[in-house]
Scaffold this active site. Structure first.
Site, PDB file in Angstrom:
ATOM      1  N   GLY C  30       0.697  -1.254  -0.048  1.00 13.52           N
ATOM      2  CA  GLY C  30       0.189   0.101  -0.028  1.00 13.52           C
ATOM      3  C   GLY C  30       0.861   1.286  -0.102  1.00 13.52           C
ATOM      4  N   ASN C  31       0.438   2.250  -0.358  1.00 13.04           N
ATOM      5  CA  ASN C  31       1.052   3.548  -0.357  1.00 13.04           C
ATOM      6  C   ASN C  31       0.105   4.767  -0.049  1.00 13.04           C
ATOM      7  OD1 ASN C  31       0.315   4.117  -3.117  1.00 13.04           O
ATOM      8  ND2 ASN C  31       1.596   2.412  -3.613  1.00 13.04           N
ATOM      9  N   HIS C  97      -3.661   4.115  -1.785  1.00 11.63           N
ATOM     10  CA  HIS C  97      -3.764   2.718  -2.399  1.00 11.63           C
ATOM     11  C   HIS C  97      -3.593   1.623  -1.566  1.00 11.63           C
ATOM     12  CE1 HIS C  97      -3.366  -0.153  -5.434  1.00 11.63           C
ATOM     13  NE2 HIS C  97      -1.997  -0.540  -5.267  1.00 11.63           N
ATOM     14  N   HIS C  99      -4.245  -2.939  -0.983  1.00 16.68           N
ATOM     15  CA  HIS C  99      -4.515  -4.345  -1.224  1.00 16.68           C
ATOM     16  C   HIS C  99      -5.667  -4.836  -0.217  1.00 16.68           C
ATOM     17  CE1 HIS C  99      -1.897  -5.067  -4.952  1.00 16.68           C
ATOM     18  NE2 HIS C  99      -1.782  -3.713  -4.555  1.00 16.68           N
ATOM     19  N   ASP C 122     -23.858   7.193   3.361  1.00 18.68           N
ATOM     20  CA  ASP C 122     -23.483   8.057   4.170  1.00 18.68           C
ATOM     21  C   ASP C 122     -22.222   8.828   3.294  1.00 18.68           C
ATOM     22  OD1 ASP C 122     -25.207   8.258   6.149  1.00 18.68           O
ATOM     23  OD2 ASP C 122     -23.773   6.946   7.553  1.00 18.68           O
ATOM     24  N   HIS C 173      -6.894  -5.752  -9.822  1.00 19.42           N
ATOM     25  CA  HIS C 173      -5.988  -5.186  -9.014  1.00 19.42           C
ATOM     26  C   HIS C 173      -6.320  -4.712  -7.709  1.00 19.42           C
ATOM     27  CE1 HIS C 173      -2.445  -2.977  -8.247  1.00 19.42           C
ATOM     28  NE2 HIS C 173      -2.667  -1.904  -8.721  1.00 19.42           N
ATOM     29  N   TYR C 231     -24.498  16.507  10.032  1.00 22.42           N
ATOM     30  CA  TYR C 231     -23.800  15.355  11.144  1.00 22.42           C
ATOM     31  C   TYR C 231     -22.313  16.386  11.194  1.00 22.42           C
ATOM     32  CZ  TYR C 231     -21.260  11.081  11.738  1.00 22.42           C
ATOM     33  OH  TYR C 231     -20.320  10.003  12.554  1.00 22.42           O
TER      34      TYR C 231
END
Lengths: 233, 233, 233, 233
Positions: C30-31, C97, C99, C122, C173, C231
């Site tokens: 991830g990044n 990003h 996974h 929401d 992906h 909210y």
């Protein structure tokens, strides 16, 4: 604490405390007991007491007919089931009851857990049995006492040996496990939950999944049990 | 903190803080309130405040018509739903709303949760009800207020007693639970999530799973409730 | 650390560190990045560096054409996808990003996530879009750059507004999310995973589950967004 | 600790301790080893010892024929499987065996794990292979030794390269993974479990899910492997 019941109180306390650690109970949905067959008694969790409040000396001492012998608190509501099992199965030293999620779902499904792999076969060579729902008269009567007999009768009808198969599901209810010690009974509850989870996933991946072949069942069980075992130290 | 609302603020704060601890909320997706029926008010979580920042004195005091009585922050956006329930159900002292994952999935499925086992029957003797989606006019109008009436009306139409059935799913939305105290409402939210999860697993293991038999439902409920109960101390 | 990029380095670092905390990444899968549109650059995680070793000053500064401007380490292999989105969508300040498991499973299934409940509504009023697999020529060419265009093109073809729909799945992906800040992009990744999980459970409980009605979608979105929102504080 | 085996004992210890941290083993259901090909030996976990009790010096030194060379404890019951793999695959430095839940469920289902997405393709370009159940004669004989050959033979028959595909499922049993180091073998076990979990979810979301297209498989694998790789530092 008097010394007479010190060992079983401490072991029962330790066994109970392991249940939330292993993720097997929510709130008070479970109980563990440890027996002293020489004295004909067992120590069991008091009913409805939260785990963080529990102390070793809270364990209640009960005989194998379900009578409270010592203790200030009311014992677990499932106490008579434990008593029946200890009375009839002299070689078990600990019993655990949980509502762990996957094992309980199998119980609610009224299905035995098929033997799909070596994780299961390392511990027993048969499917994990599910006792059928009890008759209405047994439920309305001495329910927890009759639950013990439902377990005994199912083992007898299925020709199972309680020293080899140390776990059962009670239909629409939840699992019971046992073992020579309280520790072993706790271990068996965790193994059962693990196997129950993987058996569901197996059927989801392969709806026609087949039981593991007999040769492999026999091999894995014998690695861990009996004269030729070579697992552990 | 002034003493007038001290008790309900502290209890509401404690109830709210339990929700992330029990894994029932992500971010701010939930709220708990605690009522003081003598004063005709309840304390509720402020809207959209992260749990780690929350303090007891942040709780907002609201009356049973939904008017803010005391507090610097805006109350939860679901406040009027809480108000309606407290106004019409005088014996509840706490309400919890979460989007816990399994209970919410049942709500999104618009299905009651079938009573498959004793874990469920220990807490209520009926399926867990799911109120139908609201009419468009109710949604476009005073939505959160109408959500309260949707719950009340569903209980009335189904002949349910709010002191016996302390939980409901609102279709396509999420669960609400309640109880005599804030603690009990939190407890019920955790029980609901646990039962919702096992009910899904049960149907996955056995697509034709049947509801538990009546004799066992009755027995388990009476172990924990009513004059002859024998669970707990 | 020089002051020129201090803010975006620190915010990008904080956003990256939140990903394992929220259970959204395993190892380095991830990044997160944070942009400074005035300077025309963004700070992004270096490629393949384990989270426990990461420091704010490790963040790499890259311009909106994907050129490294400052930094000793090689930027994330997905850097060009981030660059394309920042270049064409001037109002986003952060991109994430991952996974994450349920969102990625929907991406692998090449399905949009249907809007089944208020938790979803929401945050956005449409299904969560899944961009189709890329053409082979785009993959073999400047792959990560083309991934950015695959996202832009899918939004254009579907008539989606990137300020209202802050997330997408890329077929086979994984998800990308964004927002005005790095924090908001992280928040959106967690919301997406939560919604993706409940959508799968919903279909398992009710294979014919229907999308939520329009009136309720509109109501829930407007509670949190736009002029009449009520909210939060 | 003598210096001769110090490195492999410490690395094997560290690899074993990572398994419960990563949620890949319950109790003692797993083992990791690290080899020294120059000395023709590997260090492996002793059989049935609980992780909290384990110390680096407990690791047992075994040669590539499965003979114990040094150590006070009995080595893992799966030791001969490790020995066979080290003997025939000279470029692997570490092996891990677990019963992680999703990977094991695929093994119990006797199915290869289809390549559904880039998370999988980042690590290998083929489905994750599942070796068929062993013949009864192999099971009854030198079982753990034959398990090693079952793995070798399946790789040969399928034309797989052990340096490119660093993992396998053994039908009805569980996964084995390997790599140039113990760390890499542990990493591969976690990746396998992650991919196995998402593959099940993918099929649940889309029962007709298709394998990812070849162009994308090739691209993602080459991002991380080979001369043109550009992932990591």
């Amino acid at each position: 604490m008097s010394t007479q019941y010190k060992r079983i109180k401490e072991e029962a306390y330790a066994a109970n405390m392991r249940l939330p650690e292993l993720g097997l109970v929510l709130f008070t949905f479970g109980n563990a007991s440890v027996a002293d067959h020489d004295q004909g008694v067992f120590a069991i969790k008091p009913s409805g007491v939260d785990y963080p409040q529990l102390r070793p000396d809270d364990m209640v001492i009960v005989d194998f007919d379900g009578n409270t012998i010592s203790g200030d608190l009311r014992p677990s509501s499932d106490t008579k089931t434990h008593a029946v099992l200890y009375k009839h199965w002299p070689k078990i030293g600990g019993i655990v009851h949980t509502h762990s999620q996957y094992a309980t779902a199998w119980a609610q499904s009224q299905r035995d857990i098929p033997l799909y792999g070596t994780t299961h076969a390392d511990h027993l060579t048969t499917d994990i049995p599910c006792a059928p729902p009890m008759e209405d008269a047994m439920i309305a009567g001495n329910y927890e006492y009759e639950t013990g007999f439902q377990i005994l009768n199912h083992f007898e009808q299925q020709g199972l040996d309680y020293e080899e198969v140390e776990m059962i599901l009670v239909a629409n209810h939840a699992p019971f496990t046992w073992g020579k010690t309280g520790d072993k009974a706790v271990y068996n509850s965790a193994v059962l939950e693990y196997v129950a989870k993987m058996a569901l996933f197996t059927e989801q991946i392969q709806p026609n999944a087949a039981r593991m072949k007999d040769a492999l069942i026999k091999k894995h069980y014998e690695r861990k049990h009996g004269a030729g075992s070579y697992y552990g130290q």
